[in-house]
Design a protein around this motif. Structure first.
Motif, PDB file in Angstrom:
ATOM      1  N   LYS A 152       0.882  -1.162   0.000  1.00 28.67           N
ATOM      2  CA  LYS A 152       0.000   0.000   0.000  1.00 28.67           C
ATOM      3  C   LYS A 152       0.923   1.215   0.000  1.00 28.67           C
ATOM      4  N   PRO A 153       0.970   2.004  -1.077  1.00 32.48           N
ATOM      5  CA  PRO A 153       1.927   3.116  -1.133  1.00 32.48           C
ATOM      6  C   PRO A 153       1.766   4.071   0.049  1.00 32.48           C
ATOM      7  N   SER A 155       3.401   6.970  -0.004  1.00 32.59           N
ATOM      8  CA  SER A 155       3.260   8.180  -0.817  1.00 32.59           C
ATOM      9  C   SER A 155       3.472   7.738  -2.261  1.00 32.59           C
ATOM     10  N   ARG A 156       3.385   8.637  -3.211  1.00 36.76           N
ATOM     11  CA  ARG A 156       3.403   8.234  -4.620  1.00 36.76           C
ATOM     12  C   ARG A 156       4.653   7.437  -4.970  1.00 36.76           C
ATOM     13  N   LYS A 157       5.831   7.892  -4.549  1.00 39.47           N
ATOM     14  CA  LYS A 157       7.070   7.220  -4.892  1.00 39.47           C
ATOM     15  C   LYS A 157       7.538   6.246  -3.818  1.00 39.47           C
ATOM     16  N   ASP A 158       6.876   6.259  -2.695  1.00 43.33           N
ATOM     17  CA  ASP A 158       7.230   5.352  -1.603  1.00 43.33           C
ATOM     18  C   ASP A 158       6.339   4.115  -1.696  1.00 43.33           C
ATOM     19  N   ASN A 159       6.573   3.327  -2.727  1.00 39.99           N
ATOM     20  CA  ASN A 159       5.735   2.155  -2.984  1.00 39.99           C
ATOM     21  C   ASN A 159       6.566   0.882  -3.132  1.00 39.99           C
ATOM     22  N   SER A 218      12.291   1.337  -4.863  1.00 36.94           N
ATOM     23  CA  SER A 218      11.042   0.913  -5.494  1.00 36.94           C
ATOM     24  C   SER A 218      11.330   0.403  -6.897  1.00 36.94           C
ATOM     25  N   GLU A 220       9.472   0.693  -9.357  1.00 35.24           N
ATOM     26  CA  GLU A 220       8.948   1.698 -10.279  1.00 35.24           C
ATOM     27  C   GLU A 220       9.769   2.980 -10.270  1.00 35.24           C
ATOM     28  N   TYR A 221      10.225   3.411  -9.069  1.00 36.27           N
ATOM     29  CA  TYR A 221      10.909   4.698  -8.960  1.00 36.27           C
ATOM     30  C   TYR A 221      12.376   4.569  -8.537  1.00 36.27           C
TER      31      TYR A 221
END
Length: 320
Positions: A152-153, A155-159, A218, A220-221
């Motif tokens: 569950k992220p 924040s947007r980049k903290d996933n 992450s 993704e990031y």
């Protein structure tokens, strides 16, 4: 494997509290948690301070015992007794907070508030869940969706992986491992499960090729959160566990150059006529002359007791 670390003596107070909790009474083997009490029925008068403290400890353990997320047995990020969740987050698990809760359950078992058998089964539930939940180089995210074990992220980049929250979680689990490792067969199986989780954690991956440890990664990031762990603050335990890892350790230089900031962590500042010794490092740099909030001390000392060490002293850390 041995690694040289430096630390200070300011964080003994929280450990003294843990020692008090563990030694206040003998375990009876029978659960004494009578359920989360209605506010109107709460006891308000006590014959002794010990009776009062026993009561407070017993009812507070219920947040992690009866208030746990049902699929995982872990701590909810929020628990609203009215059942109303405006942000629709009733099923969100906090991994770091669960580490603190796990340590609390262990105290509850030792004190006889929770039976040893019930406690062991809860810990099996927790470790089985964590073994299947999302991990990123075997580090858990800050938040998990309880029913699915998916990230569950925060924040947007903290996933992705959250090394600090994973350290808080593992320090609680390692306390459990040590407590039960010489027990009966079921208890030894629990200790082995925790050991597998512990040995899988890739601490050195989170260095990102640098002589420091980073908080987040992450898929993704990648490293875009860009948060190197520099002390003094609440994540000392991350460096202790990373240095002590039997499988993916970080070098002592990462502690000295990252956490200790190449000796820049020390200070001659005085607050309330007490020498601070260490700079409490907040990202806004407003805490140079401050001792910082108590959480900067307490979060890491549930699993480490640097007794009698001055700020510039050295100690050897080993972890099987």
């Amino acid at each position: 494997m041995k690694h040289i670390l430096k630390t200070n003596y300011w964080i003994v107070a929280d450990l003294l509290l843990i020692v008090f909790l563990l030694s206040s009474c003998q375990a009876t083997g029978k659960s004494q948690l009578a359920g989360t009490e209605n506010t109107a029925e709460r006891k308000l008068e006590f014959r002794t301070n010990d009776e009062f403290l026993d009561y407070i400890q017993r009812v507070h353990i219920n947040y992690m015992w009866e208030g746990a997320e049902p699929t995982s047995g872990l701590a909810c990020e929020r628990l609203h007794v009215d059942g109303i969740y405006p942000e629709d987050d009733a099923d969100v698990i906090t991994t770091g907070g669960s580490g603190f809760g796990i340590a609390g359950l262990l105290v509850g078992i030792d004190r006889g508030f929770i039976s040893r058998t019930e406690g062991v089964e809860r810990f099996h539930k927790i470790t089985d869940y964590l073994a299947q939940a999302d991990r990123f180089h075997d580090m858990w995210p800050h938040w998990l969706h309880g029913p699915t074990g998916k990230v569950k992220p925060f924040s947007r980049k903290d996933n992705g992986g959250d090394l600090v929250e994973s350290a808080f979680l593992m320090q609680g689990l390692l306390c459990v491992r040590q407590y039960f490792r010489e027990g009966n067969q079921r208890e030894k199986e629990l200790a082995a499960k925790i050991d597998t989780l512990w040995r899988g954690m890739e601490w050195n991956w989170y260095q990102n090729g640098q002589d420091v440890i980073y908080w987040h990664w992450s898929p993704e990031y990648a490293w875009e959160m860009n948060f190197p762990l520099e002390g003094y603050n609440e994540y000392l335990i991350a460096y202790i566990l990373a240095a002590a890892s039997p499988t993916y350790p970080v070098p002592a230089s990462a502690y000295h150059n990252g956490w200790a900031r190449g000796e820049a962590i020390t200070t001659d500042a005085v607050a309330y006529n007490l020498p601070l010794l260490l700079k409490h490092n907040l990202r806004n740099n407003l805490a140079v002359l401050s001792s910082g909030p108590i959480t900067l001390i307490s979060d890491s000392t549930r699993g480490d007791l640097p007794t009698g060490m001055p700020a510039t002293g050295r100690r050897t850390v080993t972890m099987p």
